[in-house]
Scaffold this motif. Structure first.
Motif, short mmCIF file in Angstrom:
data_model
loop_
_atom_site.label_atom_id
_atom_site.label_comp_id
_atom_site.label_asym_id
_atom_site.label_seq_id
_atom_site.Cartn_x
_atom_site.Cartn_y
_atom_site.Cartn_z
N PRO A 74 0.83 -1.10 0.11
CA PRO A 74 -0.01 0.41 0.07
C PRO A 74 0.47 1.44 0.10
N GLU A 75 2.32 1.27 0.71
CA GLU A 75 2.79 2.83 0.93
C GLU A 75 3.17 2.69 -0.59
N LEU A 76 3.61 1.71 -1.23
CA LEU A 76 4.48 2.19 -2.51
C LEU A 76 2.94 2.23 -3.49
N SER A 77 1.81 2.08 -3.55
CA SER A 77 0.84 2.48 -4.13
C SER A 77 0.55 3.77 -4.09
N HIS A 78 0.59 3.87 -2.88
CA HIS A 78 -0.19 5.59 -2.48
C HIS A 78 1.32 6.25 -3.31
N LEU A 79 2.14 6.24 -2.91
CA LEU A 79 3.27 6.67 -3.75
C LEU A 79 3.02 7.21 -4.45
N LEU A 80 3.20 6.44 -5.29
CA LEU A 80 2.92 6.84 -7.18
C LEU A 80 1.36 7.67 -7.31
N CYS A 81 0.34 7.50 -6.87
CA CYS A 81 -0.54 7.85 -6.87
C CYS A 81 -0.49 9.18 -6.48
N LEU A 82 0.05 9.74 -5.83
CA LEU A 82 0.31 11.14 -5.41
C LEU A 82 1.39 11.15 -6.31
N LEU A 83 2.27 10.83 -6.96
CA LEU A 83 3.23 11.40 -7.60
C LEU A 83 2.11 11.94 -8.90
N ILE A 140 4.54 5.59 -14.21
CA ILE A 140 5.03 4.16 -14.24
C ILE A 140 5.90 3.76 -14.08
N LEU A 141 5.69 2.25 -13.23
CA LEU A 141 6.83 1.03 -12.18
C LEU A 141 7.06 0.72 -13.22
N VAL A 142 8.38 0.58 -13.36
CA VAL A 142 9.45 -0.13 -14.77
C VAL A 142 10.93 -0.76 -14.08
N ALA A 143 10.81 -1.97 -14.32
CA ALA A 143 12.05 -2.50 -14.11
C ALA A 143 13.34 -2.90 -15.09
N GLN A 144 12.96 -2.14 -16.40
CA GLN A 144 13.31 -2.56 -17.15
C GLN A 144 13.95 -0.87 -17.51
N LYS A 145 14.97 -0.24 -17.30
CA LYS A 145 14.70 0.88 -16.82
C LYS A 145 15.45 1.60 -18.58
N GLN A 146 16.30 0.48 -18.92
CA GLN A 146 16.98 2.03 -20.21
C GLN A 146 15.87 1.20 -21.36
N SER A 191 11.69 8.43 -10.29
CA SER A 191 12.64 8.14 -8.82
C SER A 191 13.62 6.23 -8.46
N ASP A 192 14.30 6.06 -8.43
CA ASP A 192 15.36 5.21 -8.60
C ASP A 192 14.55 3.73 -7.70
N GLY A 247 13.12 -5.99 -2.87
CA GLY A 247 14.69 -6.14 -3.52
C GLY A 247 15.33 -6.24 -5.14
N LYS A 248 14.51 -5.68 -5.97
CA LYS A 248 14.60 -5.63 -7.00
C LYS A 248 14.54 -4.37 -7.70
N LYS A 249 16.28 -3.72 -8.30
CA LYS A 249 15.57 -2.68 -8.71
C LYS A 249 15.32 -2.35 -10.00
N ALA A 250 14.56 -0.83 -9.70
CA ALA A 250 12.80 -0.55 -10.34
C ALA A 250 13.08 0.85 -10.12
N ALA A 251 12.07 1.63 -10.80
CA ALA A 251 11.54 2.71 -11.03
C ALA A 251 10.56 3.46 -11.27
N ALA A 252 9.94 4.09 -11.15
CA ALA A 252 8.62 5.49 -10.53
C ALA A 252 8.62 6.36 -11.43
N TYR A 253 7.95 6.36 -12.92
CA TYR A 253 8.23 7.18 -13.98
C TYR A 253 6.94 7.94 -13.85
#
Ligand SMILES: C[S@@+](CC[C@H](N)C(=O)[O-])C[C@H]1O[C@@H](n2cnc3c(N)ncnc32)[C@H](O)[C@@H]1O
Length: 342
Positions: A175-184, A300-306, A324-325, A330-336
């Protein structure tokens, strides 16, 4: 006025610093580290406790500047020296509180410490209003946190234990990640909001529960996922529209009909069948650009950034606002955060 420290998903410092004064009263941020923020507010602790974007929140009792080479022992020693310890703990503890435990977190890992000064600290706390050590079922948790950049904190946790509070299914966002994505995405009451890869529905359910909106549209390719998700939407008085579709071809939506898209597309790691990510991202972004209104926002939450960033460059109407990296399980991702320009 209380002082708190709260932990959050590293990578989201800016959005948290920007959002706090909009939610709480008289906020002063005194320290903003990547993943931990210290702030004062006159808001009721219940309101602070309920902030959805934090992992955990604590009343700050002591802050330590660069405790030396053995920071945990040094912090416990300094707390033992404090003449105010009993008064501080009593102030923030209800009369009915009985069991307590001391939790020690070093660089985000909970560790066990067995030494005399911890025992002396526990003995001293046990003299406060009948408190007793209860390591398995404590209603009062006193935390020592030591961070690798040298800051140390001692406080009372006011949020519930994570496992009781935030059970999620496999693949479901917390929920905290979903909340932050919505806030962004800068939520607004006039939003026509879309999550076209809804899965268990963590993002649209968070949006529907904690932010205003005009309409929420959700969908997924998988019929079983949609059926499960529909059951969860029944409790909402404002309808959440759910459809089955391929999100790279959203023909049921008119051009420029959506104001916000917040979504977590497949990561391309676990699909049984091969997913051609460069083609998939390009088609998805082209479709997002078509359905978004001018100045509409997609997060958009993405793992394969390049691969994603190359695809983004091929859709000139979508402009990158921020990246936002973060780590997700435990997996690297980014919120664009991306804006539709024309
Ligand atoms: C990473 S999961 C989303 C998880 C979700 N955020 C949650 O918290 O449960 C991606 C979802 O996209 C769906 N999916 C995969 N390809 C799709 C496509 N082309 N169109 C629509 N949905 C798709 C999958 O069925 C899966 O439910």
């Amino acid at each position: 006025m209380n002082t708190y420290f709260s932990t959050f998903i590293p990578g989201f410092s800016q959005i948290i610093q920007d959002s706090l004064p909009q939610i709480l009263e008289d906020v002063t941020v005194t320290l903003n580290l990547d993943g931990l923020i210290v702030y004062q507010t006159s808001s009721n602790p219940e309101k602070v406790k309920d902030l959805r974007f934090f992992n955990n929140t604590y009343i700050l009792l002591n802050k330590f500047e660069k405790p030396d080479h053995n920071p945990i022992e040094r912090m416990i020693y300094l707390v033992l020296q404090s003449p105010n310890l009993e008064a501080q703990i009593s102030e923030y503890t209800q009369n009915k509180t009985k069991g307590f435990r001391v939790v020690i977190s070093k660089e985000n890992q909970n560790i066990r410490v067995k030494n005399d000064i911890l025992i002396r600290l526990e003995e001293r706390i046990q003299k406060i209003r009948g408190l007793s050590v209860n390591k398995s079922k404590a209603s009062l948790e006193l935390w020592f946190l030591s961070r690798d950049e040298g800051h140390g904190f001692f406080g009372i946790r006011i949020t519930k234990p994570t496992i009781e509070d935030k059970k999620v299914e496999a693949g479901e966002l917390k929920p905290e990640l979903s909340h932050l994505l919505c806030l962004l995405s800068e939520p607004d009451r006039s939003d026509i909001f879309l999550d076209p890869f809804c899965g268990h529905g963590a993002i649209p359910l968070e949006r529907a529960s904690f932010f205003p909106y005009k309409q929420i549209l959700t969908g997924d390719m998988d019929p079983k996922t949609i059926d499960r998700f529909r059951l969860k939407t029944k409790k909402f008085t404002k309808k959440i529209v759910t459809g089955r579709w391929d999100a790279t071809n959203l023909h049921s939506f008119d051009d420029e009909s959506i104001t916000k898209i917040v979504t977590d597309p497949p990561w391309g790691f676990y699909t049984g069948k091969h997913l051609n990510l460069p083609v998939f991202y390009t088609k998805m972004l082209t479709e997002f650009s078509r359905v978004l209104k001018k100045d509409g926002i997609t997060v958009i939450l993405v793992a394969q950034k390049q691969i994603f960033e190359t695809a983004l460059k091929s859709v000139p109407s979508l402009l990158l606002v921020s990246r936002s990296d973060i780590l997700v399980s435990g997996k690297k991702a980014a919120a664009y955060k991306i804006k539709k320009s024309n």
